[in-house]
Design a protein around this motif. Structure first.
Motif, PDB file in Angstrom:
ATOM      1  N   ALA A 105       0.826  -1.206   0.000  1.00 47.46           N
ATOM      2  CA  ALA A 105       0.000   0.000   0.000  1.00 47.46           C
ATOM      3  C   ALA A 105       0.863   1.260   0.000  1.00 47.46           C
ATOM      4  O   ALA A 105       0.349   2.371   0.177  1.00 47.46           O
ATOM      5  N   GLY A 106       2.169   1.092  -0.220  1.00 46.01           N
ATOM      6  CA  GLY A 106       3.062   2.236  -0.234  1.00 46.01           C
ATOM      7  C   GLY A 106       3.304   2.811   1.145  1.00 46.01           C
ATOM      8  O   GLY A 106       3.662   3.986   1.287  1.00 46.01           O
ATOM      9  N   LEU A 107       3.121   1.992   2.179  1.00 52.29           N
ATOM     10  CA  LEU A 107       3.268   2.441   3.555  1.00 52.29           C
ATOM     11  C   LEU A 107       4.411   1.689   4.232  1.00 52.29           C
ATOM     12  O   LEU A 107       4.788   0.600   3.787  1.00 52.29           O
ATOM     13  N   GLY A 108       4.949   2.258   5.306  1.00 49.10           N
ATOM     14  CA  GLY A 108       6.075   1.626   5.987  1.00 49.10           C
ATOM     15  C   GLY A 108       6.002   1.771   7.488  1.00 49.10           C
ATOM     16  O   GLY A 108       4.931   1.974   8.066  1.00 49.10           O
ATOM     17  N   GLY A 109       7.171   1.709   8.131  1.00 47.81           N
ATOM     18  CA  GLY A 109       7.225   1.717   9.584  1.00 47.81           C
ATOM     19  C   GLY A 109       6.674   2.979  10.204  1.00 47.81           C
ATOM     20  O   GLY A 109       6.011   2.937  11.250  1.00 47.81           O
ATOM     21  N   HIS A 110       6.948   4.141   9.593  1.00 47.67           N
ATOM     22  CA  HIS A 110       6.416   5.396  10.119  1.00 47.67           C
ATOM     23  C   HIS A 110       4.893   5.378  10.115  1.00 47.67           C
ATOM     24  O   HIS A 110       4.248   5.817  11.074  1.00 47.67           O
ATOM     25  N   ASP A 111       4.338   4.853   9.033  1.00 48.32           N
ATOM     26  CA  ASP A 111       2.877   4.791   8.930  1.00 48.32           C
ATOM     27  C   ASP A 111       2.303   3.793   9.934  1.00 48.32           C
ATOM     28  O   ASP A 111       1.234   4.034  10.515  1.00 48.32           O
ATOM     29  N   ALA A 112       2.995   2.677  10.146  1.00 52.20           N
ATOM     30  CA  ALA A 112       2.552   1.709  11.145  1.00 52.20           C
ATOM     31  C   ALA A 112       2.463   2.367  12.507  1.00 52.20           C
ATOM     32  O   ALA A 112       1.515   2.137  13.275  1.00 52.20           O
ATOM     33  N   GLY A 113       3.448   3.220  12.818  1.00 50.11           N
ATOM     34  CA  GLY A 113       3.431   3.929  14.089  1.00 50.11           C
ATOM     35  C   GLY A 113       2.260   4.893  14.195  1.00 50.11           C
ATOM     36  O   GLY A 113       1.603   4.976  15.239  1.00 50.11           O
ATOM     37  N   ARG A 114       1.993   5.623  13.124  1.00 48.46           N
ATOM     38  CA  ARG A 114       0.876   6.577  13.140  1.00 48.46           C
ATOM     39  C   ARG A 114      -0.468   5.867  13.236  1.00 48.46           C
ATOM     40  O   ARG A 114      -1.410   6.375  13.857  1.00 48.46           O
ATOM     41  N   LEU A 115      -0.553   4.697  12.631  1.00 45.32           N
ATOM     42  CA  LEU A 115      -1.787   3.911  12.694  1.00 45.32           C
ATOM     43  C   LEU A 115      -1.939   3.185  14.032  1.00 45.32           C
ATOM     44  O   LEU A 115      -3.035   2.736  14.370  1.00 45.32           O
ATOM     45  N   GLY A 116      -0.837   3.046  14.756  1.00 46.32           N
ATOM     46  CA  GLY A 116      -0.859   2.234  15.967  1.00 46.32           C
ATOM     47  C   GLY A 116      -0.862   0.754  15.647  1.00 46.32           C
ATOM     48  O   GLY A 116      -1.195  -0.085  16.487  1.00 46.32           O
ATOM     49  N   ALA A 117      -0.480   0.405  14.413  1.00 50.18           N
ATOM     50  CA  ALA A 117      -0.526  -0.986  13.957  1.00 50.18           C
ATOM     51  C   ALA A 117       0.599  -1.798  14.594  1.00 50.18           C
ATOM     52  O   ALA A 117       1.693  -1.300  14.811  1.00 50.18           O
ATOM     53  N   TYR A 118       0.304  -3.065  14.860  1.00 45.56           N
ATOM     54  CA  TYR A 118       1.323  -3.966  15.390  1.00 45.56           C
ATOM     55  C   TYR A 118       1.034  -5.388  14.936  1.00 45.56           C
ATOM     56  O   TYR A 118      -0.075  -5.697  14.483  1.00 45.56           O
ATOM     57  N   TYR A 119       2.042  -6.244  15.062  1.00 47.44           N
ATOM     58  CA  TYR A 119       1.900  -7.647  14.665  1.00 47.44           C
ATOM     59  C   TYR A 119       1.559  -8.498  15.884  1.00 47.44           C
ATOM     60  O   TYR A 119       2.123  -8.314  16.959  1.00 47.44           O
ATOM     61  N   HIS A 120       0.611  -9.431  15.693  1.00 46.92           N
ATOM     62  CA  HIS A 120       0.166 -10.323  16.767  1.00 46.92           C
ATOM     63  C   HIS A 120       0.581 -11.752  16.407  1.00 46.92           C
ATOM     64  O   HIS A 120      -0.090 -12.415  15.611  1.00 46.92           O
ATOM     65  N   PRO A 121       1.704 -12.241  16.963  1.00 42.69           N
ATOM     66  CA  PRO A 121       2.245 -13.554  16.562  1.00 42.69           C
ATOM     67  C   PRO A 121       1.297 -14.740  16.731  1.00 42.69           C
ATOM     68  O   PRO A 121       1.256 -15.610  15.844  1.00 42.69           O
ATOM     69  N   PRO A 122       0.517 -14.851  17.821  1.00 42.77           N
ATOM     70  CA  PRO A 122      -0.327 -16.041  17.971  1.00 42.77           C
ATOM     71  C   PRO A 122      -1.302 -16.265  16.817  1.00 42.77           C
ATOM     72  O   PRO A 122      -1.641 -17.411  16.505  1.00 42.77           O
ATOM     73  N   THR A 123      -1.765 -15.184  16.177  1.00 41.68           N
ATOM     74  CA  THR A 123      -2.727 -15.333  15.080  1.00 41.68           C
ATOM     75  C   THR A 123      -2.144 -14.955  13.718  1.00 41.68           C
ATOM     76  O   THR A 123      -2.855 -14.979  12.715  1.00 41.68           O
ATOM     77  N   SER A 124      -0.863 -14.597  13.677  1.00 36.43           N
ATOM     78  CA  SER A 124      -0.213 -14.177  12.424  1.00 36.43           C
ATOM     79  C   SER A 124      -1.021 -13.087  11.726  1.00 36.43           C
ATOM     80  O   SER A 124      -1.273 -13.136  10.526  1.00 36.43           O
ATOM     81  N   ARG A 125      -1.396 -12.072  12.486  1.00 36.75           N
ATOM     82  CA  ARG A 125      -2.203 -10.976  11.946  1.00 36.75           C
ATOM     83  C   ARG A 125      -1.611  -9.630  12.335  1.00 36.75           C
ATOM     84  O   ARG A 125      -0.949  -9.498  13.362  1.00 36.75           O
ATOM     85  N   VAL A 126      -1.890  -8.638  11.495  1.00 38.34           N
ATOM     86  CA  VAL A 126      -1.569  -7.252  11.825  1.00 38.34           C
ATOM     87  C   VAL A 126      -2.816  -6.619  12.432  1.00 38.34           C
ATOM     88  O   VAL A 126      -3.892  -6.664  11.836  1.00 38.34           O
ATOM     89  N   VAL A 127      -2.669  -6.065  13.616  1.00 40.34           N
ATOM     90  CA  VAL A 127      -3.797  -5.451  14.323  1.00 40.34           C
ATOM     91  C   VAL A 127      -3.807  -3.950  14.053  1.00 40.34           C
ATOM     92  O   VAL A 127      -2.776  -3.272  14.185  1.00 40.34           O
TER      93      VAL A 127
END
Length: 265
Positions: A105-127
């Motif tokens: 989507a043309g997004l990276g780590g800075h955008d993940a921080g602004r979105l509050g996005a994180y990875y959840h290992p038990p379900t292999s999902r991005v929250v």
């Protein structure tokens, strides 16, 4: 992909599905390499070398596959009652598949921080947390699968009716289906996410209060076209001025300049 296989394979081959870890690489000091495993295979990426490698998935016996699927379903169910799923892994330790989903989507780590996005290992999902735009409190979340498991999206059973993710600021509001599309629009205008193809009564109320023009920009597929018609009918009945934005790609997959051009046209 020219990363030497023997420099990382021994560190990755015993990983459980959906797991990743940061390890050392023989190019220098420090844990500069991420190795991970998902449904598409084993991955390695070294930040110092800026290089990667990949190995196809190993054959999986049926009994083990059925056991894994049952465990995945149990893990998915377990997080549905939680406010925000934990543990939360920051961008620096995301596996390759999770990073790729955002990078597409043309997004990276800075955008993940602004979105509050994180990875959840038990379900292999991005929250993706959804914050109340007035209080900043977490009121909802979506967890997106990055290893091919279904359903693609998980979310708690409560809170969606009043959740309206909002990004950016402009004279007109652009409605999109998904969070990344709304966020991408918010980089050049103002994007609100419907969290699907149908507008909620709460979102409609907020638009009436705002009293501004609305762009309806849903995905260019059957569900999106049907949802756009439903949303436009609701806007029309509420006396809200609107127009439909049409494109051949989802908003999140478009360049910012193209998004701006469509909205300003």
């Amino acid at each position: 992909m020219t990363l030497a296989r023997d420099s990382w394979w021994g560190k990755a081959k015993d990983l459980d599905l959906g797991r990743s870890q940061r390890v050392a690489h023989d190019c220098g000091q420090g844990t500069t390499m991420i190795v991970s495993r998902d449904a598409k295979g084993f991955h390695a990426y070294c930040f110092r070398c800026n290089d990667s490698d990949w190995v196809a998935p190993l054959p999986e016996p049926l009994a083990i596959r059925l056991k894994r699927l049952a465990a995945s379903a149990q893990e998915d169910t377990a997080i549905l009652s939680s406010a925000l799923p934990t543990p939360a892994v920051p961008w620096s330790a995301w596996p390759a598949a999770a990073r790729l989903w955002l990078l597409k989507a043309g997004l990276g780590g800075h955008d993940a921080g602004r979105l509050g996005a994180y990875y959840h290992p038990p379900t292999s999902r991005v929250v993706l947390p959804v914050l109340d735009p007035r209080t900043g409190a977490s009121q909802f979340w979506q967890a997106r699968s990055v290893d091919g498991r279904v359903p693609k999206y998980l979310n708690p059973g409560v809170g969606k009716a009043r959740a309206v993710p909002q990004y950016g600021k402009a004279k007109a509001i652009t409605l999109t289906e998904d969070i990344l599309s709304a966020y991408k629009v918010g980089k050049v205008a103002e994007g609100w996410c419907l969290l699907g193809t149908r507008i909620s009564n709460h979102c409609l109320t907020l638009l009436i209060e705002r009293d501004c023009p609305v762009n309806v920009w849903l995905d260019p597929d059957g569900a999106g076209i049907k949802g756009a018609k439903h949303t436009e009918a609701a806007l029309r009945a509420s006396g809200i001025k609107y127009r439909r934005i049409e494109s051949t790609r989802d908003p999140k997959l478009m360049h910012l300049a193209d998004i701006r051009a469509l909205l300003e046209n």
